[in-house]
Design a protein around this motif. Structure first.
Motif, PDB file in Angstrom:
ATOM      1  N   UNK A   4       0.842  -1.180   0.000  1.00  0.00           N
ATOM      2  CA  UNK A   4       0.000   0.000   0.000  1.00  0.00           C
ATOM      3  C   UNK A   4       0.881   1.235   0.000  1.00  0.00           C
ATOM      4  N   UNK A   5       0.258   2.386  -0.238  1.00  0.00           N
ATOM      5  CA  UNK A   5       0.998   3.646  -0.279  1.00  0.00           C
ATOM      6  C   UNK A   5       0.458   4.564   0.810  1.00  0.00           C
ATOM      7  N   UNK A   6       1.369   5.285   1.476  1.00  0.00           N
ATOM      8  CA  UNK A   6       0.947   6.227   2.513  1.00  0.00           C
ATOM      9  C   UNK A   6       1.674   7.552   2.386  1.00  0.00           C
ATOM     10  N   UNK A  30       5.991   3.491   0.640  1.00  0.00           N
ATOM     11  CA  UNK A  30       5.310   2.270   0.215  1.00  0.00           C
ATOM     12  C   UNK A  30       5.529   1.231   1.313  1.00  0.00           C
ATOM     13  N   UNK A  31       4.444   0.601   1.722  1.00  0.00           N
ATOM     14  CA  UNK A  31       4.469  -0.346   2.845  1.00  0.00           C
ATOM     15  C   UNK A  31       4.075  -1.734   2.365  1.00  0.00           C
ATOM     16  N   UNK A  32       4.687  -2.746   2.969  1.00  0.00           N
ATOM     17  CA  UNK A  32       4.432  -4.120   2.569  1.00  0.00           C
ATOM     18  C   UNK A  32       3.961  -4.953   3.757  1.00  0.00           C
ATOM     19  N   UNK A  33       2.953  -5.737   3.514  1.00  0.00           N
ATOM     20  CA  UNK A  33       2.377  -6.628   4.542  1.00  0.00           C
ATOM     21  C   UNK A  33       1.299  -7.450   3.851  1.00  0.00           C
ATOM     22  N   UNK A  34       1.001  -8.643   4.347  1.00  0.00           N
ATOM     23  CA  UNK A  34      -0.161  -9.354   3.819  1.00  0.00           C
ATOM     24  C   UNK A  34      -1.386  -8.470   3.986  1.00  0.00           C
ATOM     25  N   UNK A  78      -2.407   9.573   4.755  1.00  0.00           N
ATOM     26  CA  UNK A  78      -3.128   9.022   3.604  1.00  0.00           C
ATOM     27  C   UNK A  78      -2.909   7.521   3.588  1.00  0.00           C
ATOM     28  N   UNK A  79      -3.913   6.788   3.160  1.00  0.00           N
ATOM     29  CA  UNK A  79      -3.747   5.350   2.900  1.00  0.00           C
ATOM     30  C   UNK A  79      -4.527   4.982   1.656  1.00  0.00           C
ATOM     31  N   UNK A  80      -3.906   4.264   0.730  1.00  0.00           N
ATOM     32  CA  UNK A  80      -4.574   3.888  -0.523  1.00  0.00           C
ATOM     33  C   UNK A  80      -5.856   3.115  -0.225  1.00  0.00           C
ATOM     34  N   UNK A  81      -6.862   3.277  -1.117  1.00  0.00           N
ATOM     35  CA  UNK A  81      -8.139   2.596  -0.882  1.00  0.00           C
ATOM     36  C   UNK A  81      -8.337   1.341  -1.717  1.00  0.00           C
ATOM     37  N   UNK A  82      -7.362   0.983  -2.558  1.00  0.00           N
ATOM     38  CA  UNK A  82      -7.462  -0.253  -3.350  1.00  0.00           C
ATOM     39  C   UNK A  82      -6.056  -0.653  -3.798  1.00  0.00           C
ATOM     40  N   UNK A  83      -5.919  -1.917  -4.195  1.00  0.00           N
ATOM     41  CA  UNK A  83      -4.622  -2.371  -4.721  1.00  0.00           C
ATOM     42  C   UNK A  83      -4.245  -1.585  -5.963  1.00  0.00           C
TER      43      UNK A  83
END
Ligand code: GDP
Length: 139
Positions: free
Chosen positions: A6-8, A76-80, A117-122
Motif C-alpha cells: 500500500x501507499x501512505x 510504500x508499505x508491505x504486509x499481507x 493518507x492510505x490507498x483505498x485499493x490495490x
C-alpha cells in the motif's frame, strides 16, 4: 505491483506537529515493512494530479492548499492484506469518527487535516506508489 503493498503519506499537519516518529512507530509495530520512503513536498500540480478524483468536490481547493503547505513523508508499505489492514490502522477519514488507537484518532485534528493518507485499493496503491517512486527507489 503485488497486492501486498500500500501507499501512505504522513501529511503536512502531522509533520508540523512533530508526529513523524510516532506514526512510523505505529506503522512498524503493526507489522508493515517500509519498502520505499522519502521526505518531500508536493507542488500544486502534484497535489492536483494526486487528488484528481476529488477535483469536483467542494473541498478540493482546500485539500490542495493543505497538502502543499509543507513537507510530507511518502512511503510504500508491505504486509499481507496491506491495503485493508492499513485502512484499519489509520481509521476513519474524520478523526472524530476514528476508532480508539488508530493513527487518525491519535494524531489527526480534523476531517481535512487528518495526518495520513492510505490507498483505498490495490490498483490505487500501485498508481500512487508509482506517482512518487521510481523502480530503483523501491526495495
Ligand atoms: P480518505 O480515503 O480517508 O483519505 O478520504 P477521501 O478519499 O474521502 O478524501 C481524501 C482526503 O480529502 C481526506 O483524507 C481529507 O484530507 C480530505 N477531505 C475529505 N473530506 C473532506 C472535507 O469534508 N473537508 C476537507 N477540507 N477535506 C476533506
Amino acid at each position: 505491483m503485488s497486492t501486498n503493498r500500500t501507499f501512505t503519506m504522513i501529511k503536512p499537519d502531522a509533520v508540523e506537529n512533530g508526529h513523524i516518529g510516532g506514526i512510523l512507530e505505529k506503522i512498524s509495530s503493526a507489522g508493515f515493512k517500509i519498502v520505499a520512503m522519502k521526505y518531500t513536498q508536493l507542488s500544486t500540480r502534484d497535489a492536483e494530479a494526486f487528488y484528481a478524483v476529488h477535483s469536483e468536490r467542494p473541498f478540493f481547493g482546500e485539500l490542495v492548499e493543505f497538502m502543499t503547505r509543507g513537507p510530507i513523508v511518502a512511503a510504500i508499505l508491505e504486509k499481507d492484506n496491506a491495503v485493508e489492514d492499513f485502512r484499519a490502522l489509520i481509521g476513519a477519514t474524520n478523526p472524530a469518527e476514528a476508532a480508539e488507537g488508530t493513527i487518525r484518532k491519535l494524531f489527526a485534528t480534523s476531517i481535512g487535516e487528518n495526518a495520513v493518507h492510505g490507498s483505498d485499493s490495490d490498483e490505487n496503491a500501485a498508481i500512487e506508489g508509482a506517482f512518487h517512486f521510481s523502480g530503483r527507489e523501491i526495495f
